[in-house]
Design a protein around this motif. Sequence first.
Motif, PDB file in Angstrom:
ATOM      1  N   ASP A  65     -23.515-128.514 -67.789  1.00 14.55           N
ATOM      2  CA  ASP A  65     -23.001-128.268 -69.201  1.00 14.55           C
ATOM      3  C   ASP A  65     -21.630-127.515 -69.147  1.00 14.55           C
ATOM      4  O   ASP A  65     -21.284-127.306 -70.322  1.00 14.55           O
ATOM      5  CB  ASP A  65     -23.859-127.634 -70.120  1.00 14.55           C
ATOM      6  N   GLY A  66     -21.107-127.285 -68.320  1.00 12.22           N
ATOM      7  CA  GLY A  66     -19.951-126.710 -67.978  1.00 12.22           C
ATOM      8  C   GLY A  66     -19.782-125.297 -67.753  1.00 12.22           C
ATOM      9  O   GLY A  66     -18.813-124.291 -67.402  1.00 12.22           O
ATOM     10  N   ARG A  67     -21.174-124.439 -68.062  1.00 13.78           N
ATOM     11  CA  ARG A  67     -20.918-123.092 -68.160  1.00 13.78           C
ATOM     12  C   ARG A  67     -20.837-122.425 -66.771  1.00 13.78           C
ATOM     13  O   ARG A  67     -21.144-123.095 -65.959  1.00 13.78           O
ATOM     14  CB  ARG A  67     -22.258-122.497 -68.820  1.00 13.78           C
ATOM     15  N   ILE A  68     -20.293-121.364 -66.821  1.00 12.20           N
ATOM     16  CA  ILE A  68     -19.971-120.542 -65.672  1.00 12.20           C
ATOM     17  C   ILE A  68     -21.410-119.573 -65.407  1.00 12.20           C
ATOM     18  O   ILE A  68     -21.814-119.061 -66.614  1.00 12.20           O
ATOM     19  CB  ILE A  68     -18.837-119.738 -65.403  1.00 12.20           C
ATOM     20  N   VAL A  69     -21.868-119.565 -64.407  1.00  8.89           N
ATOM     21  CA  VAL A  69     -23.011-118.594 -64.377  1.00  8.89           C
ATOM     22  C   VAL A  69     -22.678-117.147 -64.178  1.00  8.89           C
ATOM     23  O   VAL A  69     -21.481-117.031 -64.102  1.00  8.89           O
ATOM     24  CB  VAL A  69     -23.961-118.749 -62.961  1.00  8.89           C
ATOM     25  N   ALA A  70     -23.663-116.339 -64.505  1.00 16.44           N
ATOM     26  CA  ALA A  70     -23.312-114.823 -64.391  1.00 16.44           C
ATOM     27  C   ALA A  70     -22.993-114.382 -62.984  1.00 16.44           C
ATOM     28  O   ALA A  70     -22.078-113.218 -62.886  1.00 16.44           O
ATOM     29  CB  ALA A  70     -24.223-113.965 -65.083  1.00 16.44           C
ATOM     30  N   ASN A  71     -23.363-114.975 -62.020  1.00 14.73           N
ATOM     31  CA  ASN A  71     -23.103-114.455 -60.668  1.00 14.73           C
ATOM     32  C   ASN A  71     -23.372-115.424 -59.550  1.00 14.73           C
ATOM     33  O   ASN A  71     -24.139-116.523 -59.993  1.00 14.73           O
ATOM     34  CB  ASN A  71     -24.145-113.183 -60.424  1.00 14.73           C
ATOM     35  N   VAL A  72     -22.805-115.292 -58.426  1.00 18.07           N
ATOM     36  CA  VAL A  72     -22.909-116.523 -57.300  1.00 18.07           C
ATOM     37  C   VAL A  72     -23.230-115.516 -56.158  1.00 18.07           C
ATOM     38  O   VAL A  72     -23.186-114.247 -55.922  1.00 18.07           O
ATOM     39  CB  VAL A  72     -21.662-117.149 -56.987  1.00 18.07           C
ATOM     40  N   PHE A  73     -23.965-116.218 -55.270  1.00 15.86           N
ATOM     41  CA  PHE A  73     -24.236-115.635 -53.780  1.00 15.86           C
ATOM     42  C   PHE A  73     -23.425-116.309 -52.773  1.00 15.86           C
ATOM     43  O   PHE A  73     -23.063-117.523 -53.083  1.00 15.86           O
ATOM     44  CB  PHE A  73     -25.706-116.097 -53.567  1.00 15.86           C
ATOM     45  N   THR A  74     -22.779-115.442 -52.156  1.00 19.04           N
ATOM     46  CA  THR A  74     -21.930-115.848 -51.170  1.00 19.04           C
ATOM     47  C   THR A  74     -22.171-115.584 -49.623  1.00 19.04           C
ATOM     48  O   THR A  74     -21.365-115.612 -48.776  1.00 19.04           O
ATOM     49  CB  THR A  74     -20.683-115.082 -51.593  1.00 19.04           C
ATOM     50  N   SER A  75     -23.600-114.920 -49.205  1.00 21.20           N
ATOM     51  CA  SER A  75     -23.636-114.420 -47.975  1.00 21.20           C
ATOM     52  C   SER A  75     -23.742-115.807 -46.753  1.00 21.20           C
ATOM     53  O   SER A  75     -23.415-115.464 -45.916  1.00 21.20           O
ATOM     54  CB  SER A  75     -24.777-113.766 -47.960  1.00 21.20           C
ATOM     55  N   ALA A  76     -24.179-116.805 -47.460  1.00 18.55           N
ATOM     56  CA  ALA A  76     -24.094-118.129 -46.660  1.00 18.55           C
ATOM     57  C   ALA A  76     -23.153-119.033 -47.394  1.00 18.55           C
ATOM     58  O   ALA A  76     -21.996-118.625 -48.001  1.00 18.55           O
ATOM     59  CB  ALA A  76     -25.311-118.579 -46.482  1.00 18.55           C
ATOM     60  N   ASP A  77     -23.546-120.438 -47.430  1.00 17.77           N
ATOM     61  CA  ASP A  77     -22.823-121.218 -48.400  1.00 17.77           C
ATOM     62  C   ASP A  77     -22.912-120.711 -49.898  1.00 17.77           C
ATOM     63  O   ASP A  77     -23.873-120.454 -50.460  1.00 17.77           O
ATOM     64  CB  ASP A  77     -23.457-122.758 -47.930  1.00 17.77           C
ATOM     65  N   PRO A  78     -21.787-120.704 -50.442  1.00 16.63           N
ATOM     66  CA  PRO A  78     -21.708-120.405 -51.700  1.00 16.63           C
ATOM     67  C   PRO A  78     -22.865-121.038 -52.767  1.00 16.63           C
ATOM     68  O   PRO A  78     -22.936-122.128 -52.706  1.00 16.63           O
ATOM     69  CB  PRO A  78     -20.161-120.491 -52.435  1.00 16.63           C
ATOM     70  N   GLN A  79     -23.573-120.098 -53.623  1.00 17.15           N
ATOM     71  CA  GLN A  79     -24.432-120.901 -54.401  1.00 17.15           C
ATOM     72  C   GLN A  79     -24.711-119.985 -55.575  1.00 17.15           C
ATOM     73  O   GLN A  79     -24.805-118.696 -55.650  1.00 17.15           O
ATOM     74  CB  GLN A  79     -25.820-120.609 -53.513  1.00 17.15           C
ATOM     75  N   PRO A  80     -24.463-120.956 -56.750  1.00 14.40           N
ATOM     76  CA  PRO A  80     -24.655-120.259 -58.068  1.00 14.40           C
ATOM     77  C   PRO A  80     -26.139-119.670 -58.380  1.00 14.40           C
ATOM     78  O   PRO A  80     -27.127-120.191 -57.691  1.00 14.40           O
ATOM     79  CB  PRO A  80     -24.397-121.093 -59.117  1.00 14.40           C
ATOM     80  N   ASP A  81     -26.182-118.323 -58.942  1.00 16.27           N
ATOM     81  CA  ASP A  81     -27.370-117.998 -59.469  1.00 16.27           C
ATOM     82  C   ASP A  81     -27.977-118.840 -60.734  1.00 16.27           C
ATOM     83  O   ASP A  81     -27.203-119.546 -61.184  1.00 16.27           O
ATOM     84  CB  ASP A  81     -27.349-116.496 -59.716  1.00 16.27           C
ATOM     85  N   ASP A  82     -28.994-118.642 -61.102  1.00 15.79           N
ATOM     86  CA  ASP A  82     -29.414-119.508 -62.501  1.00 15.79           C
ATOM     87  C   ASP A  82     -29.501-118.545 -63.514  1.00 15.79           C
ATOM     88  O   ASP A  82     -30.327-118.944 -64.451  1.00 15.79           O
ATOM     89  CB  ASP A  82     -30.891-120.231 -62.241  1.00 15.79           C
ATOM     90  N   THR A  83     -28.627-117.652 -63.715  1.00 18.54           N
ATOM     91  CA  THR A  83     -28.657-116.693 -64.901  1.00 18.54           C
ATOM     92  C   THR A  83     -27.221-116.843 -65.512  1.00 18.54           C
ATOM     93  O   THR A  83     -26.302-116.967 -65.144  1.00 18.54           O
ATOM     94  CB  THR A  83     -28.567-115.293 -64.036  1.00 18.54           C
ATOM     95  N   PHE A  84     -27.493-117.124 -66.979  1.00 20.09           N
ATOM     96  CA  PHE A  84     -26.452-117.373 -67.858  1.00 20.09           C
ATOM     97  C   PHE A  84     -26.341-116.226 -68.898  1.00 20.09           C
ATOM     98  O   PHE A  84     -27.326-115.909 -69.709  1.00 20.09           O
ATOM     99  CB  PHE A  84     -26.454-118.871 -68.210  1.00 20.09           C
ATOM    100  N   LEU A  85     -25.104-115.670 -69.097  1.00 22.37           N
ATOM    101  CA  LEU A  85     -24.865-114.705 -70.026  1.00 22.37           C
ATOM    102  C   LEU A  85     -23.552-115.093 -70.865  1.00 22.37           C
ATOM    103  O   LEU A  85     -22.585-115.447 -70.033  1.00 22.37           O
ATOM    104  CB  LEU A  85     -24.529-113.190 -69.541  1.00 22.37           C
ATOM    105  N   LEU A  86     -23.651-115.359 -71.960  1.00 16.05           N
ATOM    106  CA  LEU A  86     -22.259-115.540 -72.753  1.00 16.05           C
ATOM    107  C   LEU A  86     -21.236-114.831 -72.624  1.00 16.05           C
ATOM    108  O   LEU A  86     -20.059-115.438 -72.041  1.00 16.05           O
ATOM    109  CB  LEU A  86     -22.804-115.719 -74.167  1.00 16.05           C
ATOM    110  N   ASP A  87     -21.478-113.524 -72.595  1.00 17.65           N
ATOM    111  CA  ASP A  87     -20.102-112.666 -72.372  1.00 17.65           C
ATOM    112  C   ASP A  87     -19.520-112.837 -71.080  1.00 17.65           C
ATOM    113  O   ASP A  87     -18.421-112.818 -70.711  1.00 17.65           O
ATOM    114  CB  ASP A  87     -20.303-111.218 -72.869  1.00 17.65           C
ATOM    115  N   TYR A  88     -20.588-112.781 -70.201  1.00 16.38           N
ATOM    116  CA  TYR A  88     -20.233-112.851 -68.486  1.00 16.38           C
ATOM    117  C   TYR A  88     -19.081-114.288 -68.559  1.00 16.38           C
ATOM    118  O   TYR A  88     -18.234-114.202 -67.806  1.00 16.38           O
ATOM    119  CB  TYR A  88     -21.310-112.916 -67.751  1.00 16.38           C
ATOM    120  N   SER A  89     -19.791-115.357 -69.019  1.00 17.12           N
ATOM    121  CA  SER A  89     -19.280-116.523 -68.911  1.00 17.12           C
ATOM    122  C   SER A  89     -17.704-116.560 -69.269  1.00 17.12           C
ATOM    123  O   SER A  89     -16.654-116.825 -68.883  1.00 17.12           O
ATOM    124  CB  SER A  89     -19.857-117.706 -69.702  1.00 17.12           C
ATOM    125  N   LEU A  90     -17.675-115.814 -70.538  1.00 17.52           N
ATOM    126  CA  LEU A  90     -16.368-115.578 -71.206  1.00 17.52           C
ATOM    127  C   LEU A  90     -15.379-114.805 -70.367  1.00 17.52           C
ATOM    128  O   LEU A  90     -14.260-114.966 -70.369  1.00 17.52           O
ATOM    129  CB  LEU A  90     -16.553-115.068 -72.622  1.00 17.52           C
TER     130      LEU A  90
END
Lengths: 525, 525
Positions: free
Chosen positions: A262-287
């Motif tokens: 849906d276009g939204r950016i997640v609140a955080n990503v994991f980068t210790s292996a291949d980058p992977q988005p978390d499944d947490t969404f916060l409006l202010d963090y996306s902005l």
Amino acid sequence: MAFKFQINNDVTFNHDTKLLKKAAQLTPKLTEKVVHPVMLTKVVPNKSKLDQVGMEKVADVSDLDQMKFQRDGKVVLDFGRHYVGKFKLNIRHVGSPQDAPLALRIKFAEVPAELTYESADYDGWLSKSWIQEEVFHIDQLPVELTLPRRYAFRYVELTVIDTSPKWSAVFSQPEVTAVSSADERTLTPIKLTDPDLQKIYDVSVDTLHDCMQEVFEDGPKRDRRLWLGDLRLQALANYATFGNNDLVKRCLYLFGGMTAQDGRIVANVFTSADPQPDDTFLLDYSLFFISTLYDYEQHTHDQTALTDLLPVAQKQMDYALQYIDQNGVFHEDEDYPVFVDWSNEFDKTTSGEAIIIYVLKQFMTLLKETQQETQKYAAVLQKMVTYSLNELFDPAKNLFVSGDQAEVNVSSQVWMTLADVMPAKQAHDVMATAEKELFPIKGIATPYMYHHVAESLLKSGLKQDGIRLLKSYWGKMIDLGADTYWEAFEPENPDYSPYDNPIVSSYCHAWGCTPAYLIKKYLLN
Amino acid sequence: MAFKFQINNDVTFNHDTKLLKKAAQLTPKLTEKVVHPVMLTKVVPNKSKLDQVGMEKVADVSDLDQMKFQRDGKVVLDFGRHYVGKFKLNIRHVGSPQDAPLALRIKFAEVPAELTYESADYDGWLSKSWIQEEVFHIDQLPVELTLPRRYAFRYVELTVIDTSPKWSAVFSQPEVTAVSSADERTLTPIKLTDPDLQKIYDVSVDTLHDCMQEVFEDGPKRDRRLWLGDLRLQALANYATFGNNDLVKRCLYLFGGMTAQDGRIVANVFTSADPQPDDTFLLDYSLFFISTLYDYEQHTHDQTALTDLLPVAQKQMDYALQYIDQNGVFHEDEDYPVFVDWSNEFDKTTSGEAIIIYVLKQFMTLLKETQQETQKYAAVLQKMVTYSLNELFDPAKNLFVSGDQAEVNVSSQVWMTLADVMPAKQAHDVMATAEKELFPIKGIATPYMYHHVAESLLKSGLKQDGIRLLKSYWGKMIDLGADTYWEAFEPENPDYSPYDNPIVSSYCHAWGCTPAYLIKKYLLN
């Protein structure tokens, strides 16, 4: 940060290989520095509270390889300051032949209080797996024991679980290879006349330094990942200090390269292996992706990054504006909440309104820089500002109110000030009123919220109040022994831990690193 | 074995490189066999005693990779029998992204009772480091986790210390690479008509198999080293089963190659790295070097080994004869005690006298085989036998007595019988009297002593009594669930552990492996 759990593991993500490849190419080479402990210590007994635990020197480091350890024998190595890195140690035995394995526990602690808790006693909701403790069985001595994992710590406690009655273990050459993507050679030292502020500045630089790894981590002990809310603040502190702009750029590309369908950016990503988005969404963090891109552009004027990332930024704004009605009123969606702060004990509606205004202005600047049309956004902005000044501001109180109950809280004043909703003079008056009516702040435990309070004071010209807050918040942590700033701290309740136990708390946490930025921007000139 | 501690860490040792080189050349290549669990189980609750703990099937192994584990989740893999080897396991996660390390405890148990004890509660004198338990923190899943250490076990308990509330761990493909220097292809199966004896035989073969590694280990869980007292018995069982004579030879060269400067052979050596003698000396164990060499020569007629090792053997005998006075009386030196058995609740003087006679006869045979003079030894032997029959035998009791208090105990009769001090008819009568007066045996916890009792019964023609003892001792362990014979077992007190806790006891212990030898020698023809 790290807080409440969202589980959205049915969300599908886009992986923009072009953006992710750029992120990968920007992976920094970490600087390595070998450091040794400065003394051998023990925890001062009978003091179990966070603000009352201390360490006491028991011997010089040079005495270590004359000390013999059997069952339950222990020693704490003090490395003198907080480090992030890998640990190694030589172990031999003295006495009869080694007729049993050596069983050894190694515990890493950022603060002394962690050493007063037994790991087995921790039963909080946050994963026990974060406890920085390992047990080794060593069948054959001597050995050079190199631990494969990375730890964040100042103290290393070595506890011999057992040898045998016939021999003792002897430790020597403990050392840490400390890592960071902050290059100390790029840091221009500053000299402040106020020694307290100087210390506050220095500790914020150390905090940032230890969180700067292959990405801007939120906490090198825990969660060791890239959160957008932390990134925005770290980037500001970074521009004021190490100036590793490529690391900011890498993090922007990581977020930009992995949006939800849906276009939204997640609140955080994991980068210790291949980058992977978390499944947490916060409006202010996306902005704040927009905000971080805006700040990055202010410092770099990097047209390529702007061209690459502005479309992703635009999606965040367009998605957020769904929650603004025709009168400019923000309506929070519980599936896409505004974070503002960990505390849910205050109403966040007005803060959310202000945060959207704050980012909308930055976004329009970026549009203008790329010669794009801003009219549609300008119209929304106008409505939001009008609504804020007419409906959310209470002239009698000289403060903004929030929510159905017209609640007065600090955060609303802070964010309306940061969003430049009012003329400078009015903002000064509002913040002066807030300071008089609402301070000392209660119930706020994050340096993240305290940062915004401090910046709003300094920005609105309340310089002495800003300095007072720096000293009473960040300075208080230093008084309590902080080498780096903590994930959570309530001055009115110094033992507070969001996890009920210091053993899983993070005592070097990114969102505490902003005094370097605040001091340089508002207090140095 | 493994028992009381001696510390003689000022003793200097000879290292005979010629003999040690031969030992090294005889290092066996271990056979490897990949095995999988046979079912998923749990410990039956509310039964904490060794003889009352059972396991209950909870699922098929094929169900494992559908099972999800979070904090405190556990499952026990049952491998169906005892194995010695290395363990590996695949681990992945399901749910949200892995936002914390996996903390996993893996515990290896030879018997179910071990799984009912918390390691932290063990406070016995034996090193806690023997507890077969590891804790891992795994930062990145999926992983193929291969444990570097070797374990001895039938059961593997996997306990998830923690994941996070957002995801679960899933295990798959657990397997063990079992190792031994016993080659099952060299074993000629025997078929006994008595199913109980058949089972007793089979378990003794399994016990020997799992103790046969790069040396004959006393216990593959603990202490994992070469003890002379155990070696002598293992070698006898080996001749009756796997026939790996080179492994016996290797062990003889290891002992022969590392004598103390006074010539004595130590009670045990460490072989996991460069061979190293322990600092424990026991008179009977030193002498059993001769006995083991004698048995080896009976089975191999290896002249080179005899030539190499007889000088070392002679030193043991000459050293021991210092403790025999001119009347043929043995005087024990507390710094060089006779072991006989773990128990120190009986007088060992007469047993010591008999053991020296037993070995002296074997030694003289070896001398004769190499055409050497035996006269000096024959004179001592004559005095010892005369003294034993005239002074240690009580005709009224028809039993041997021991020590100043003329104590009557089982061990004295056993060893005088094994030493052939009496004519066969008299030995039969003495053992029959012993059986009548002194059985059932009390206060003896080792299969080592029970072996000598059983052999003395069988040797003296008390076949039914011998079979009854095999069934009431080794057979009782099987009734209690033994897959391999235990280091310690008191039939009258089935919960007895020399360490007050099963968690450090060895349940596959070499000195229990002799039924294969006894059955083949005395009951098969």
